[in-house]
Design a protein around this motif. Structure first.
Motif, PDB file in Angstrom:
ATOM      1  N   LEU A   9       6.576  32.415 -23.902  1.00 33.69           N
ATOM      2  CA  LEU A   9       7.530  31.105 -23.397  1.00 33.69           C
ATOM      3  C   LEU A   9       7.493  30.704 -22.072  1.00 33.69           C
ATOM      4  N   PHE A  10       7.335  32.035 -21.091  1.00 31.46           N
ATOM      5  CA  PHE A  10       7.221  31.415 -19.603  1.00 31.46           C
ATOM      6  C   PHE A  10       5.627  30.726 -19.720  1.00 31.46           C
ATOM      7  N   THR A  11       4.624  31.078 -20.135  1.00 29.91           N
ATOM      8  CA  THR A  11       3.469  30.432 -20.146  1.00 29.91           C
ATOM      9  C   THR A  11       3.475  29.043 -20.723  1.00 29.91           C
ATOM     10  N   LEU A  12       4.154  28.972 -21.673  1.00 25.50           N
ATOM     11  CA  LEU A  12       4.450  27.487 -22.361  1.00 25.50           C
ATOM     12  C   LEU A  12       5.074  26.489 -21.457  1.00 25.50           C
ATOM     13  N   ILE A  13       6.055  26.984 -20.965  1.00 21.16           N
ATOM     14  CA  ILE A  13       6.880  26.232 -19.817  1.00 21.16           C
ATOM     15  C   ILE A  13       6.196  25.961 -18.783  1.00 21.16           C
ATOM     16  N   THR A  14       5.632  26.823 -18.287  1.00 17.23           N
ATOM     17  CA  THR A  14       4.813  26.646 -16.985  1.00 17.23           C
ATOM     18  C   THR A  14       3.573  25.830 -17.030  1.00 17.23           C
ATOM     19  N   PHE A  15       2.951  25.976 -18.168  1.00 17.17           N
ATOM     20  CA  PHE A  15       1.602  25.202 -18.321  1.00 17.17           C
ATOM     21  C   PHE A  15       1.959  23.726 -18.787  1.00 17.17           C
ATOM     22  N   VAL A  16       2.952  23.650 -19.964  1.00 19.53           N
ATOM     23  CA  VAL A  16       3.374  22.278 -20.546  1.00 19.53           C
ATOM     24  C   VAL A  16       4.274  21.562 -19.633  1.00 19.53           C
ATOM     25  N   ASP A  17       5.373  21.982 -19.721  1.00 19.14           N
ATOM     26  CA  ASP A  17       6.611  21.360 -18.782  1.00 19.14           C
ATOM     27  C   ASP A  17       6.102  21.170 -17.283  1.00 19.14           C
ATOM     28  N   HIS A  18       5.843  22.250 -16.630  1.00 17.65           N
ATOM     29  CA  HIS A  18       5.745  21.875 -15.191  1.00 17.65           C
ATOM     30  C   HIS A  18       4.284  21.457 -14.996  1.00 17.65           C
ATOM     31  N   LEU A  19       3.087  22.193 -15.262  1.00 15.26           N
ATOM     32  CA  LEU A  19       1.858  21.747 -14.773  1.00 15.26           C
ATOM     33  C   LEU A  19       1.535  20.378 -15.396  1.00 15.26           C
ATOM     34  N   PHE A  20       1.549  20.262 -16.820  1.00 13.21           N
ATOM     35  CA  PHE A  20       0.888  18.926 -17.204  1.00 13.21           C
ATOM     36  C   PHE A  20       2.089  17.877 -17.193  1.00 13.21           C
ATOM     37  N   GLN A  21       3.154  17.776 -17.806  1.00 15.22           N
ATOM     38  CA  GLN A  21       4.046  17.008 -17.839  1.00 15.22           C
ATOM     39  C   GLN A  21       4.640  16.475 -16.145  1.00 15.22           C
ATOM     40  N   LEU A  22       4.881  17.486 -15.585  1.00 16.68           N
ATOM     41  CA  LEU A  22       5.533  17.135 -14.154  1.00 16.68           C
ATOM     42  C   LEU A  22       4.564  16.526 -13.133  1.00 16.68           C
ATOM     43  N   HIS A  23       3.539  17.180 -12.961  1.00 17.55           N
ATOM     44  CA  HIS A  23       2.299  17.147 -12.064  1.00 17.55           C
ATOM     45  C   HIS A  23       1.413  16.068 -12.584  1.00 17.55           C
TER      46      HIS A  23
END
Length: 99
Positions: A9-23
Motif C-alpha cells: 500500500l505504501f508503494t502504491l500510494i508513493t508511486f501512483v499518488d505522489h510521484l505520478f499524479q502530484l509531480h
C-alpha cells in the motif's frame, strides 16, 4: 501478511499518488499553464508563484532520478524490470483526473 499489505500500500500510494499524479501531472500542468497563459503581473500568477517555485527543477530531478529504469524508485521498491513497467502502466490506469 500484514507487513506485506502495508508495504504494498505504501508503494502504491508513493508511486501512483505522489510521484505520478502530484509531480508528473498536477505540478507540471499548473506550472506550465500559469507560465504560458498568465502575464507576469497577473494576480493569480503572483499568488501561485510560491506554490510552483522550483517545480520544474524538482520534476526534472524526479524524472531522471526516480522515474528511470535503475533509478531510486526502481531499486528502493525492488521492482524487476517487468514489474517497474507494469507499475508505470498501473499508475496511468489508476490516475484520477478531476475536471
Amino acid at each position: 501478511a500484514k507487513f506485506c499489505f502495508r508495504s504494498s500500500l505504501f508503494t502504491l500510494i508513493t508511486f501512483v499518488d505522489h510521484l505520478f499524479q502530484l509531480h508528473m501531472q498536477t505540478s507540471a500542468l499548473v506550472t506550465l499553464a500559469t507560465r504560458e497563459q498568465l502575464s507576469t503581473d497577473h494576480p493569480i500568477r503572483r499568488f501561485l508563484i510560491p506554490f510552483t517555485f522550483g517545480a520544474i527543477t524538482i520534476n526534472d530531478w524526479a524524472r531522471t532520478a526516480l522515474c528511470a529504469y535503475g533509478g531510486t524508485t526502481h531499486r528502493a521498491f525492488s521492482f524487476t524490470d517487468g514489474g517497474f513497467a507494469r507499475a508505470w502502466a498501473l499508475a496511468v490506469a489508476m490516475a484520477r483526473f478531476h475536471v
